[in-house]
Design an enzyme around this catalytic site. Structure first.
Site, mmCIF file in Angstrom:
data_model
loop_
_atom_site.group_PDB
_atom_site.id
_atom_site.type_symbol
_atom_site.label_atom_id
_atom_site.label_comp_id
_atom_site.label_asym_id
_atom_site.label_seq_id
_atom_site.Cartn_x
_atom_site.Cartn_y
_atom_site.Cartn_z
ATOM 1 N N ASP A 397 43.420 -19.132 -2.781
ATOM 2 C CA ASP A 397 44.062 -17.875 -2.405
ATOM 3 C C ASP A 397 44.611 -18.005 -0.984
ATOM 4 O OD1 ASP A 397 44.268 -14.805 -3.135
ATOM 5 O OD2 ASP A 397 43.676 -14.941 -1.022
ATOM 6 N N ASN A 405 53.690 -10.478 4.101
ATOM 7 C CA ASN A 405 54.727 -9.687 3.428
ATOM 8 C C ASN A 405 55.103 -8.460 4.243
ATOM 9 O OD1 ASN A 405 55.515 -11.065 1.144
ATOM 10 N ND2 ASN A 405 53.848 -10.275 -0.131
ATOM 11 N N ASP A 414 57.855 -14.998 -0.236
ATOM 12 C CA ASP A 414 58.256 -15.926 -1.310
ATOM 13 C C ASP A 414 58.390 -17.353 -0.780
ATOM 14 O OD1 ASP A 414 58.290 -13.827 -3.059
ATOM 15 O OD2 ASP A 414 60.478 -13.594 -3.078
ATOM 16 N N GLU A 440 49.203 -14.243 -4.970
ATOM 17 C CA GLU A 440 49.004 -15.376 -4.067
ATOM 18 C C GLU A 440 47.840 -16.249 -4.496
ATOM 19 O OE1 GLU A 440 46.745 -11.882 -2.159
ATOM 20 O OE2 GLU A 440 48.474 -12.205 -3.452
#
Length: 521
Positions: A397, A405, A414, A440
């Site tokens: 993770d 973000n 991204d 993620e």
């Protein structure tokens, strides 16, 4: 032997050579000198010819090599025969045995030439066609030989005082020429794949010249006619030069046997009729000869002849009908093969399209990694007939991904996902199954791998991600990952892997609690 001489130069050389030898024969008046000159031209011309044929054999395509090899051997044996004959004339005039050896080499050209032509029929791996061509050729040659013997040369040969072997060789030469000539015609009629048409024409002209020369020689010697036959040397030289010229034509046409295609159905039909009629026509010639010989023909002979004639006509009609039906069958088969090929092409395209769609469904469009759907399908295949002693699972993770973000935007997020995926692909093994599990989170399934090796791989991934320079619009940001590592023993089904995934997920949660950027096992 160097075969790199230009075919254009070779063709011009042959033409000039033929012209010079002809002029020498015409201009030199002394018969002895003329004979020596013509013998020299003949042997040298034959040497040039078999070298050209050897070069053609060397440069031809693999499928055509045997044809040119046997033709080369034919002219080479012809050359040896002439060479021995001249040696006998110059050095061993009294040794008649050398003449017979020379004649044997002359006769060897015929089996070599016939084998070369029959190879064209065999080229399609059709044994029956080869046998049929050979038998039809045999019928024609026997018919011509028998009729020629009975009406043309029998009395001359019988009354001649020549030795038996000399008579045999004299008769064998024109018969051999006819055998090769009709072999070319029959092969041309029976086989769709043959040499270029111009090559055929030059060979036919060459054989007509040789058979004419051999028949003149036969007639002159059996009738003991006192005439100068030096011009026959010129005819035999022309035969050899034309054969080698046909090889140059073959090379000019791209070193390939040409396919003779009939564009119209009536041409195919005419061709079929001709090749069927030729052998029966030969039999008809023999029957005509029999009726010419027999003086008192009774009604039984007439009845026999009429019945044989009707049977032949009936056979011709049957054969032509069979050929027509066979042609229809071939055309139907070709159409079926074409349709099958079309269907196979469409089927291949559909399979390719389905595989592409399947691949798209099984891959994450952003990272290029396999997705969650793929791992379960792959596990079904892996555990179909096999089990594993051990397997490990990494649950990975990206730490604080939501913050990335929120701070830099989803486009930056991204980009981070792509770069982390790239690093994981670099530092996992080829057989490991790396997938994007969602958001993620990533999973890596390592079959036949114990937890110590899995721990090493996990540490390497964590270290490489931590050390990597992630740049967002020229701004360096720090990215780390947390990894949970679990192990399963005696893995027999995908449910065992699912349990390992759940265990790895719990260990991942533990790594997060311990402060992130850690590996927990």
């Amino acid at each position: 032997m160097n075969c790199k001489i230009s075919h254009k130069f070779s063709k011009k050389f042959l033409i000039i050579y033929a012209v010079i030898s002809t002029l020498s024969f015409i201009l030199v008046e002394n018969s002895n000198i003329n004979k020596c000159v013509m013998n020299g031209f003949l042997v040298f011309g034959e040497a040039i010819s078999f070298m050209i044929l050897y070069c053609t054999y060397s440069e031809s395509r693999e499928r055509d090599k045997k044809y040119w090899l046997y033709l080369f051997l034919s002219i080479f044996s012809y050359f040896l025969g002439d060479l021995l004959w001249i040696i006998k004339d110059i050095f061993f005039d009294s040794f008649t045995g050398l003449i017979y050896i020379s004649q044997v080499f002359f006769l060897l050209q015929y089996p070599f030439s016939i084998i070369a032509l029959l190879y064209i029929a065999w080229e399609k791996k059709n044994l029956y066609l080869s046998i049929q061509v050979f038998l039809d050729m045999l019928v024609i040659v026997i018919a011509i030989s028998v009729v020629g013997w009975r009406f043309l040369v029998r009395n001359d040969i019988i009354n001649s005082h020549m030795p038996f072997f000399e008579k045999f060789f004299l008769i064998s030469n024109p018969i051999g020429d006819l055998a090769i000539l009709f072999s070319i015609i029959l092969i041309l009629l029976f086989s769709k794949s043959f040499i270029a048409f111009r090559v055929v024409i030059f060979n036919i002209i060459a054989l007509i010249i040789e058979v004419t020369a051999d028949l003149i020689n036969l007639y002159v010697k059996t009738n003991t006619i006192n005439v100068n036959t030096d011009f026959l040397e010129l005819m035999w030289l022309t035969y050899v030069l034309l054969v080698s010229y046909s090889a140059l034509v073959y090379k000019y046409n791209g070193c390939n046997f040409k396919c003779i295609r009939q564009s119209k159905k009536n041409e195919n039909y005419t061709k079929t009729i001709v090749k069927i009629i030729i052998p029966y026509l030969s039999i008809g010639v023999l029957f005509t000869a029999i009726f010419c010989i027999i003086e008192n023909i009774d009604i039984i002979m007439w009845g026999f002849a009429i019945c044989v004639g009707l049977v032949i006509i009936s056979q011709l009609i049957t054969l032509m009908e069979n050929k027509r039906l066979m042609q229809l069958l071939i055309e139907s088969n070709n159409e079926l093969e074409y349709k099958t090929f079309e269907l196979e092409t469409i089927n291949r395209q559909l399979k390719k399209s389905n595989l592409a769609k399947e691949s798209q469904l099984n891959r994450d469009f952003l990272t290029g990694l396999h997705n969650r759907r793929y791992i379960y399908k792959k596990l079904d295949v892996l555990f179909k007939n096999k089990f594993y002693n051990k397997a490990s699972v990494l649950m990975i993770d990206i730490d604080y991904f939501k913050k990335i973000n929120d701070t830099y935007g989803h486009e930056a997020g991204d980009k981070v996902l792509k770069q982390v995926s790239m690093l994981m692909k670099l530092y996992t093994r080829t057989n490991d199954s790396l997938i994007r599990f969602g958001g993620e989170e990533f999973i890596c399934v390592l079959l036949d791998t114990d937890i110590s090796i899995a721990r090493d791989i996990a540490d390497r991934i964590r270290e490489k991600v931590e050390a990597y320079d992630f740049k967002i619009e020229c701004i360096k940001i720090k990215v780390t990952v947390s990894i949970g590592v679990s192990e399963a023993r005696l893995v027999k089904c995908k449910e065992d892997i699912e349990l390992a995934i759940k265990k790895a997920d719990k260990l991942l949660y533990k790594a997060k609690q311990l402060g992130r950027n850690q590996v927990c096992i």
